[in-house]
Design an enzyme around this catalytic site. Structure first.
Site, PDB file in Angstrom:
ATOM      1  CG  ASP A 525      -0.182  -0.082   2.517  1.00 58.13           C
ATOM      2  OD1 ASP A 525       0.997  -0.477   2.480  1.00 58.13           O
ATOM      3  OD2 ASP A 525      -0.760   0.254   3.560  1.00 58.13           O
ATOM      4  CE  LYS A 526       2.648   2.354   5.480  1.00 57.32           C
ATOM      5  NZ  LYS A 526       2.320   3.119   6.683  1.00 57.32           N
TER       6      LYS A 526
END
Length: 679
Positions: A525-526
């Protein structure tokens, strides 16, 4: 020559405690408790402002504009939205139909205290009333009343085991028969009990299946026994509980809702509890939630001033909170102390089980959720039944082979039926099919002949036994033995031994040994999930000057940026930063506006943050200790490490003051305002 501006201006005197404004008409009858003065000006006051105040947070820029000569140290807190919210007291006035009183004037130097800035979940939750039927009532220091029927609150013991003595055999067999091959072998074993199909004896037919089921059951029992042992160790850990006005040790499993618990630094919290007081005069506590959400950064939690004013042994009141739920980021409650007005509580006032208390000498709280009602246990799905990709693939192969086997048996049965039909007149004399029994003295005696249809069915079932080698049971027995051997060698592997913790590799699930190191899907996600999320300070531009030449700066073990503690021990920042020699020289002995701006720049980096300095033991070969910075954002940590590399070392932080070592000289700054960090 122009006289150089002092590096650090003198500290202003602490502002006197703010006076309570007179309540307006319509709210004069409210019973407002007297406000205790804070020992030091602190941003924590924004969590319990004076009644009727409608002050809003002021930015750091406006504060400096009002008071340019005041030395400041702002505690910048990370936030996702720039929102200002009125205090709980202002909300009470608005709901009652009255208007809050006038805002008090700013403190000395034009610096005003900031109001509470709460998260969306806390802000919206505090505006929603809890109905009695949807709430839990916790009586502080009165566990008997809290747990009296019909409350039915659980104890604080946790159980992560999968089986019990009574459920082990049926549940383990149910899970094992999820393997299609085991169902196939069970059918084969049952066919051997049919007298007409007696290819093997019943014992010989069931022995291989019983062996493989037994090996797997022993392996699963051992894994569950380790879980039981871990639960026992966890439940018997000692907690400091207030009993008879004195804190006494008590096992975790015996902690009840309503009891007051004390936790010291670096201890794990035994239950979900609302903070009542901390070692900090303003009620701040720092916790690490790595066991909950995987975040190693420190989080700040606060105790209400209304509960800190009373010693824990004399504290009485009731907490009306929401029923247990899985939301670890939300909490909705109110506390009514000594029959006075209720004070709202939010996520910043509760600490959850599994968190560790950091950089705080002690914290005292009241247990509100225990055992299976804690948020960490509600989010735990229990011990899952794990299956490797190899096992899933073998299930598919077994199904395919079973279909092929079914076709073969059908063909054999069909041909047997055709043959019986063609030779129906000769069955009386053909061996193995003759109807008449010539071995007996009775000429009319016959064998047990069930007809052609029954003989075709028997042929179909006999074909199952004859073709059983297509799915060998020896393969599954070998796999179970190989997995046990793999686990042994992985545990004994010296390359997987952690010398620092003196811990060996632990194989917690023998079913998935072959999946070790195998990756099929990657979800991210990041940045920082798969890569190293490391922020580095590379260069700085101060007053139009570019200071990016770090080729001759430090960055190694001999970077020379260490400071000496009060006890004479050398403190060395954990992360070294390469510096620009020109900028270091400008900070040390430079004069003029550029030097003043450079000093203000690094002083701001060292003070305006939420970073907490933690002193840890250094390498055994050196006498120096490591100064580690922990905060809510890696960006802040990188900036504080850079300030330390240039001589502005943050060595101590509390909710009321900050101490910065500037080239060997320590300076103390009061925290007088809070500016939000919008990232």
């Amino acid at each position: 020559m122009r006289q150089e501006r002092p590096l650090l201006p003198p500290l202003p005197p602490p502002p006197p405690p703010l006076q309570e404004p007179e309540e307006v008409a319509g709210a004069a009858s409210m019973d407002t408790p007297p406000r205790l003065p804070d020992p030091v000006p602190s941003p924590i006051l924004r969590h319990s402002p004076a009644a009727g105040s409608t002050r809003r947070s002021r930015s750091l820029r406006s504060l400096m504009a009002d008071s340019p000569s005041v030395t400041f140290a702002a505690d910048i807190r990370s936030a996702s939205k720039a929102e200002s919210s009125t205090s709980f007291e202002s909300f009470r006035f608005q709901r009652s139909g009255s208007r809050p009183g006038p805002s008090p004037s700013p403190g000395p130097g034009g610096v005003a205290r900031s109001s509470t800035r709460r998260s969306a979940s806390e802000r919206f939750g505090s505006q929603r009333d809890l109905r009695d039927e949807d709430a839990r009532f916790v009586y502080i220091n009165d566990a008997d009343r809290t747990n009296a029927p019909p409350a039915g609150l659980p104890d604080n013991s946790v159980h992560t085991t999968k089986y019990s003595v009574l459920t082990f055999i049926p549940r383990n067999l149910y899970e094992q028969f999820h393997r299609v091959a085991y169902v196939y072998f069970f059918i084969l074993a049952m066919l051997n009990f049919v007298p007409q199909l007696g290819v093997f004896t019943p014992a010989a037919g069931i022995l291989p299946l019983a062996f493989v089921l037994g090996v797997t059951a022993v392996k699963d029992a051992y894994e569950d026994w380790r879980r039981h042992r871990s639960d026992k160790t966890e439940n018997n850990r000692a907690a400091s509980v207030l009993v008879g006005g004195v804190f006494r040790p008590k096992p975790w499993k015996e902690v009840q809702v309503g009891e007051v618990v004390r936790v010291v630094a670096n201890e794990t919290l035994p239950c979900d509890m609302v903070l009542l007081s901390t070692s900090d005069p303003t009620g701040v506590a720092y916790v690490q939630t790595i066991n909950l959400d995987g975040e190693s950064n420190l989080k700040t939690r606060y105790a209400k001033q209304e509960t800190m004013a009373t010693p824990p042994e004399a504290l009485a009141g009731v907490i009306k909170c929401e029923k247990p739920n899985r939301n670890i980021y939300g909490f909705l409650a109110t506390v009514d102390v000594d029959g006075r007005r209720a004070v709202s509580l939010g996520p910043s006032n509760i600490v959850l089980r599994g968190c560790e208390l950091k950089n705080t000498a002690w914290a005292i709280g009241v247990a509100v959720y225990t055992g299976r009602d804690t948020k960490v246990m509600l989010n735990s799905s229990g011990a899952p039944s794990k299956r490797s990709r190899l096992e899933t693939h073998m299930n598919r192969e077994t199904i395919v082979l079973a279909v092929v086997l079914l076709i073969l048996m059908s063909v054999v049965s069909l041909l047997a039926g055709i043959w019986l039909g063609d030779h129906s007149d000769e069955l009386g004399i053909i061996p193995f099919f003759r109807k008449r029994d010539f071995s007996s003295g009775d000429p009319d005696a016959t064998y047990k002949w069930y007809g052609a249809g029954a003989q075709v069915a028997f042929t179909f079932m006999m074909a199952v036994i004859q073709f059983q080698v297509m799915i060998p049971i020896a393969l599954f027995i070998s796999m179970e033995l190989v997995r046990v051997g793999q686990a042994y060698f992985m545990v004994q592997d010296k390359h997987m031994f952690d010398a620092q913790r003196q811990a060996r590799f632990q194989c917690r699930a023998l079913n998935i040994n072959e999946d070790l190191g195998q990756i099929k899907y990657v979800f991210s996600d990041k940045t920082g999930t798969l890569t190293e999320n490391r922020m580095e300070f590379r260069c700085a531009s101060v007053h139009g000057g570019d200071f990016s030449d770090t080729s001759g700066g430090g960055g190694g073990d001999d970077d020379g940026h260490s400071v000496t503690g009060e006890d004479g021990v050398v403190l060395r920042p954990k992360t070294a930063v390469k510096t620009d020699p020109k900028l270091v020289a400008l900070l040390r002995g430079g004069a003029g506006e550029k030097a003043d701006r450079a000093r203000d720049f690094f002083l701001t980096l060292a003070t305006c943050n939420t970073v907490v300095p933690i002193v840890a033991d250094g390498p055994p070969a050196t006498a120096a200790r490591v100064l580690e910075y922990q905060g809510e954002s890696p960006d802040e940590q990188a900036l504080v490490y850079a300030a330390a590399a240039y001589g502005y070392t943050l060595v101590e932080r509390t909710s009321g003051h900050i101490i910065v070592d500037v080239f060997g000289t320590r300076h103390r700054y009061l925290v007088v305002a809070v500016g939000e960090l919008f990232a």
